[in-house]
Write an enzyme that holds these catalytic residues in place. Structure first.
Site, mmCIF file in Angstrom:
data_model
loop_
_atom_site.group_PDB
_atom_site.id
_atom_site.type_symbol
_atom_site.label_atom_id
_atom_site.label_comp_id
_atom_site.label_asym_id
_atom_site.label_seq_id
_atom_site.Cartn_x
_atom_site.Cartn_y
_atom_site.Cartn_z
ATOM 1 N N ASP A 130 0.841 -1.198 0.000
ATOM 2 C CA ASP A 130 0.000 0.000 0.000
ATOM 3 C C ASP A 130 0.876 1.248 0.000
ATOM 4 O OD1 ASP A 130 -2.348 -1.478 0.171
ATOM 5 O OD2 ASP A 130 -2.568 -1.217 2.332
ATOM 6 N N GLN A 160 -0.790 7.211 -6.204
ATOM 7 C CA GLN A 160 -1.929 8.061 -5.804
ATOM 8 C C GLN A 160 -2.098 9.222 -6.789
ATOM 9 O OE1 GLN A 160 0.339 8.616 -2.339
ATOM 10 N NE2 GLN A 160 -1.073 7.558 -0.956
ATOM 11 N N ARG A 182 -1.367 -0.526 -8.552
ATOM 12 C CA ARG A 182 -2.742 -0.151 -8.196
ATOM 13 C C ARG A 182 -2.814 1.375 -8.264
ATOM 14 N NH1 ARG A 182 -3.782 -0.932 -2.211
ATOM 15 N NH2 ARG A 182 -4.384 -3.079 -2.641
ATOM 16 N N GLY A 186 -5.918 8.572 -3.489
ATOM 17 C CA GLY A 186 -5.058 9.002 -2.380
ATOM 18 C C GLY A 186 -5.898 9.390 -1.181
ATOM 19 N N THR A 229 -11.159 2.282 -7.291
ATOM 20 C CA THR A 229 -12.036 3.432 -7.101
ATOM 21 C C THR A 229 -13.480 2.977 -6.959
ATOM 22 O OG1 THR A 229 -12.756 5.538 -8.076
ATOM 23 C CG2 THR A 229 -12.295 3.769 -9.627
ATOM 24 N N HIS A 230 -14.288 3.815 -6.261
ATOM 25 C CA HIS A 230 -15.737 3.562 -6.201
ATOM 26 C C HIS A 230 -16.468 4.566 -7.075
ATOM 27 C CE1 HIS A 230 -13.733 2.716 -2.346
ATOM 28 N NE2 HIS A 230 -14.329 1.557 -2.511
ATOM 29 N N ARG A 292 -11.813 6.416 6.094
ATOM 30 C CA ARG A 292 -13.089 6.142 5.399
ATOM 31 C C ARG A 292 -14.125 7.222 5.744
ATOM 32 N NH1 ARG A 292 -9.543 3.146 4.084
ATOM 33 N NH2 ARG A 292 -9.378 4.852 2.638
#
Ligand code: FDA
Length: 309
Positions: A130, A160, A182, A186, A229-230, A292
């Protein structure tokens, strides 16, 4: 502004001690965290696999302050990899170098990650490193390059889109050959001289970097891309560019986080795309949870309503 406040609080020990002791906060964290034990996480991964979704398991922990804790974090990952192998679930692992001792020494973090990547290779598995805050970008990329230099190709890194430097980093990684990257927007609090302050600019850069990663030149160099990504706009742009390039839907992957947009995850699988979900577990959920909340203040309002009740 709310985003900045949550990200600042994510480093605050007093708030962490308060929040982790509050049952409603612990309950709400379960929306994003699979549970406190590896058993909890494996159960979540198994259910995902049944729905055609792949996983990447993350043992929550960052910024360890002594070598013994860093070694214990590496041991946990070795246990995860053994368990994945034994139970034949479809998952790789994601880890943080500050969990493996990067704040203490680069060599310590390198030795710990090398052990994990080496066990992963014996299991034919893969380790994603990560990307943490910009304090660690150079050292993280250096450790990734060092792992590749000593012959590991079952390891990948994260770039990022909010950082100005990311285009140069991606070009260098592509040129080197065989990169596994990936791409995400960010998640940390970064100063304006390092990162785009406006979301629209980060989004535009995300699309630009996605196109670099899926370009014919990148594919010729053996690059593999995970688009994390969402955001529907980012997903649609990726699908459109990949179709223009005549790319097979399994030639790259989408990634999302556990507990966020589950229906969209399943819809992508139904449409024939490869979908991997990041499944964190463990008791050190506080900083992950705060990131989050920072991404979506509506989450905080929901939590506050539950606390008041
Ligand atoms: P954006 O924030 O614009 O959100 C788009 C939409 O997604 C929102 O409108 C909402 O519907 C939904 N959404 C997003 N976040 C939500 C949330 N928390 N709760 C509920 N809904 C939400 N970052 C990093 O710095 N280093 C890393 O290594 C990683 N690794 C990583 C792995 C994977 C698999 C993912 C998906 C993400 C990361 N990230 C990360 C986090 C990433 O940088 C970013 O902070 C989040 O993915 C949110 O950005 P989006 O691209 O989803 O867009």
């Amino acid at each position: 502004m709310l985003r900045d406040a949550f990200l600042t609080l994510s480093h605050n020990t007093a708030v962490r001690n308060l929040a982790t002791g509050l049952p409603p906060a612990r309950r709400f964290s379960r929306r994003f965290v699979a549970g406190e034990t590896l058993d909890d996480a494996i159960a979540v991964v198994r259910a995902m696999n049944q729905a055609g979704v792949l996983a990447t398991l993350d043992y929550l922990g960052e910024n360890v302050t002594n070598p013994a804790a860093a070694r214990a974090y590496a041991e946990e990952y070795i246990g995860i990899l053994d368990r994945i192998q034994r139970e034949q679930v479809k998952s790789n692992v994601s880890l943080k170098l500050t969990g493996l001792g990067l704040d203490l020494s680069t060599d310590l973090a390198f030795e710990n990650v090398r052990r994990v990547v080496s066990i992963a290779r014996t299991h034919d598995n893969f380790v994603r490193i990560d990307m943490e805050s910009s304090d660690y970008t150079d050292r993280t990329l250096a450790i990734y390059r060092r792992l590749r230099d000593v012959g590991f190709d079952n390891v990948g890194v994260v770039i990022q889109a909010y950082l100005y430097r990311s285009e140069a980093d991606i070009n260098a990684l592509i040129r080197r050959g065989g990169a596994n990257i990936r791409l995400c927007k960010g998640a940390y609090d970064e100063p304006e001289y390092l990162a785009f302050p406006r979301k629209a600019d980060t989004d535009a850069n995300f699309v630009h970097l996605m196109q670099l990663l899926l370009s014919p030149e990148a594919r010729q160099q053996g690059t593999y891309a995970a688009i994390a990504t969402h955001d529907d706009a980012m997903i649609t742009a990726t699908q459109a560019y990949a179709a223009e390039q005549d790319l097979d839907r399994q030639a790259y992957e989408f990634q999302m986080l556990h507990g966020i947009r589950t229906n969209a995850q399943l819809a992508l699988v139904r449409d024939g795309y490869k979908m991997r979900v990041y499944v964190p577990y463990g008791s050190h959920w506080y900083p992950y949870f705060m990131r989050r909340l920072a991404e979506r203040p509506a989450n905080m309002l929901f939590l506050l309503r539950n606390l008041v009740r």
